[in-house]
Scaffold this motif. Structure first.
Motif, PDB file in Angstrom:
ATOM      1  N   SER A   1       0.836  -1.187   0.000  1.00 45.92           N
ATOM      2  CA  SER A   1       0.000   0.000   0.000  1.00 45.92           C
ATOM      3  C   SER A   1       0.873   1.239   0.000  1.00 45.92           C
ATOM      4  O   SER A   1       1.934   1.282   0.647  1.00 45.92           O
TER       5      SER A   1
ATOM      6  N   THR B   1       0.364   3.882   1.481  1.00 42.89           N
ATOM      7  CA  THR B   1       0.442   4.443   2.826  1.00 42.89           C
ATOM      8  C   THR B   1       1.569   3.807   3.639  1.00 42.89           C
ATOM      9  O   THR B   1       2.045   4.396   4.602  1.00 42.89           O
ATOM     10  N   ALA B   2       1.993   2.593   3.232  1.00 46.46           N
ATOM     11  CA  ALA B   2       3.096   1.920   3.928  1.00 46.46           C
ATOM     12  C   ALA B   2       4.446   2.473   3.506  1.00 46.46           C
ATOM     13  O   ALA B   2       5.447   2.278   4.204  1.00 46.46           O
TER      14      ALA B   2
ATOM     15  N   GLY C   1       7.404  -0.384   3.491  1.00 45.50           N
ATOM     16  CA  GLY C   1       6.437  -1.456   3.297  1.00 45.50           C
ATOM     17  C   GLY C   1       6.765  -2.281   2.064  1.00 45.50           C
ATOM     18  O   GLY C   1       6.622  -3.511   2.071  1.00 45.50           O
TER      19      GLY C   1
ATOM     20  N   HIS D   1      -9.307   0.087  -3.558  1.00 47.93           N
ATOM     21  CA  HIS D   1      -8.381   0.974  -2.862  1.00 47.93           C
ATOM     22  C   HIS D   1      -8.785   2.429  -3.021  1.00 47.93           C
ATOM     23  O   HIS D   1      -9.329   2.827  -4.047  1.00 47.93           O
TER      24      HIS D   1
ATOM     25  N   SER E   1      -0.908   2.311  -4.739  1.00 44.89           N
ATOM     26  CA  SER E   1      -0.062   1.231  -4.242  1.00 44.89           C
ATOM     27  C   SER E   1       1.304   1.332  -4.904  1.00 44.89           C
ATOM     28  O   SER E   1       1.476   2.022  -5.922  1.00 44.89           O
TER      29      SER E   1
ATOM     30  N   GLU F   1      -4.845  -3.387   2.121  1.00 43.39           N
ATOM     31  CA  GLU F   1      -3.492  -3.077   2.590  1.00 43.39           C
ATOM     32  C   GLU F   1      -2.493  -4.168   2.199  1.00 43.39           C
ATOM     33  O   GLU F   1      -1.301  -3.944   2.121  1.00 43.39           O
ATOM     34  N   GLU F   2      -2.973  -5.382   1.957  1.00 42.53           N
ATOM     35  CA  GLU F   2      -2.135  -6.502   1.560  1.00 42.53           C
ATOM     36  C   GLU F   2      -2.582  -6.982   0.184  1.00 42.53           C
ATOM     37  O   GLU F   2      -3.709  -6.740  -0.235  1.00 42.53           O
TER      38      GLU F   2
END
Length: 324
Positions: free
Chosen positions: A84, A86-87, A91, A106, A110, A144-145
């Motif tokens: 994501s 946001t990560a 991430g 979403h 990403s 998120e995944e």
């Protein structure tokens, strides 16, 4: 997860026989991607099914944009590394390759690591078809995944392995189509507790919203389908995990991205004020705010980042659906 890798796409001839086309996407640096596109014979609920293979590309990080469709990928290699937005980069550094990838609805971009020699089949799935095709409603899909093996179950893992062992694109497309059609058949015969049928009000509301490019008033749509706005919102949340307003925002953004890409492809620039007006935004500043919210950067910065991809035909999905 959504978006387009830097590539050329070749539509199959518009007839009733499944066809496969191939070509090499080329840039100033040489070969980029080898693409095959199955536009006909695809199962219901699949808007696009595209095979990709990297030929000679650098290892870069690609930005996948939110969209009103789900992204479903069966890799032919070790898998896709994605996180994501946001990560952030950390991430993505922690992300492990996923042979089966699914992206829910979403609301932010990403990050996808593009490695040399990547290959797979990527599908664009209508969110209201997720329950029938994938066995999981869109509300149950991760945002998120991206590793889908644990979400979709063994059937998806088995299908990915069969596709990976196939010898050509035609065989791969046929395997995927057959596998998904089998899922549809199981859904039709299965108990309502495991699937059930979508409410016709929800189907029509989505159609009306999409036909307007996300610009229709939610109250008007609710009245058209014979529901109150709150009841319509509850149906959207139960099946999609998003409100009608959020879906409308995705559709407007997706249309703005496609219009921007088309303008850049044909003229080398984008009239953002005009695109804002035709996409349902109050003004260019409104477009910039919404673009930054969804993509993580302003339209001008996105054009610079994606210029080569746009020139190679990327980011046209919403326009393609509009004219199909």
């Amino acid at each position: 997860m959504s978006g387009n890798a830097r590539a050329a796409q070749v539509p199959a001839p518009p007839d009733t026989t499944p066809q496969v086309g191939t070509s090499e996407g080329r840039t100033a640096d040489g070969p980029a991607w080898d693409f095959a596109n199955a536009r006909t014979g695809r199962p219901p609920g699949i808007d696009a099914m595209v095979g990709y293979r990297a030929l000679d590309v650098p290892e870069v990080v690609h930005r996948g944009l939110p969209a009103s469709r789900l992204t479903f990928i069966l890799a032919l290699d070790a898998g896709v590394e994605a996180a994501s937005g946001t990560a952030g980069p950390e991430g993505l550094r922690r992300a492990q390759p996923a042979p089966v990838v699914i992206g829910g609805l979403h609301m932010t971009s990403s990050l996808v690591r593009q490695r040399p020699s990547q290959a797979g089949i990527q599908m664009s799935v209508h969110p209201l078809a997720a329950r029938a095709l994938l066995g999981v409603p869109a509300v149950g899909l991760p945002v998120e995944e991206f590793d889908a093996a644990g979400v979709l179950g063994q059937w998806a893992v088995d299908l990915q392995e069969r596709v990976r062992e196939a010898s050509c694109w035609q065989e791969r497309f046929a395997l995927v189509s057959a596998g998904l059609r089998q899922r549809l058949g199981q859904h039709d015969r299965g108990p309502r507790a495991s699937g059930g049928r979508l409410r016709p009000e929800l189907l029509r509301a989505w159609w009306l919203l999409e036909r307007s490019g996300g610009r229709a008033r939610i109250g008007d749509i609710a009245a058209d389908v014979g529901l109150g706005p709150r009841r319509l919102g509850a149906l959207f949340h139960q099946e999609l995990g998003r409100s009608p307003k959020q879906v409308a925002g995705l559709m407007r953004f997706e249309r703005a991205v496609a219009s921007t890409a088309r303008s850049v492809r044909t003229t080398g620039r984008a009239d953002l004020a005009s695109i804002a007006a035709t996409s349902g935004y109050a003004d260019q500043a409104h477009l910039t705010r919404e673009f930054s919210r969804f993509a993580g950067l302003a339209p001008g910065a996105w054009i610079r980042e994606e210029f080569r991809n746009i020139q190679d035909g990327g980011h046209g999905a919403a326009e393609d659906r509009l004219h199909e």
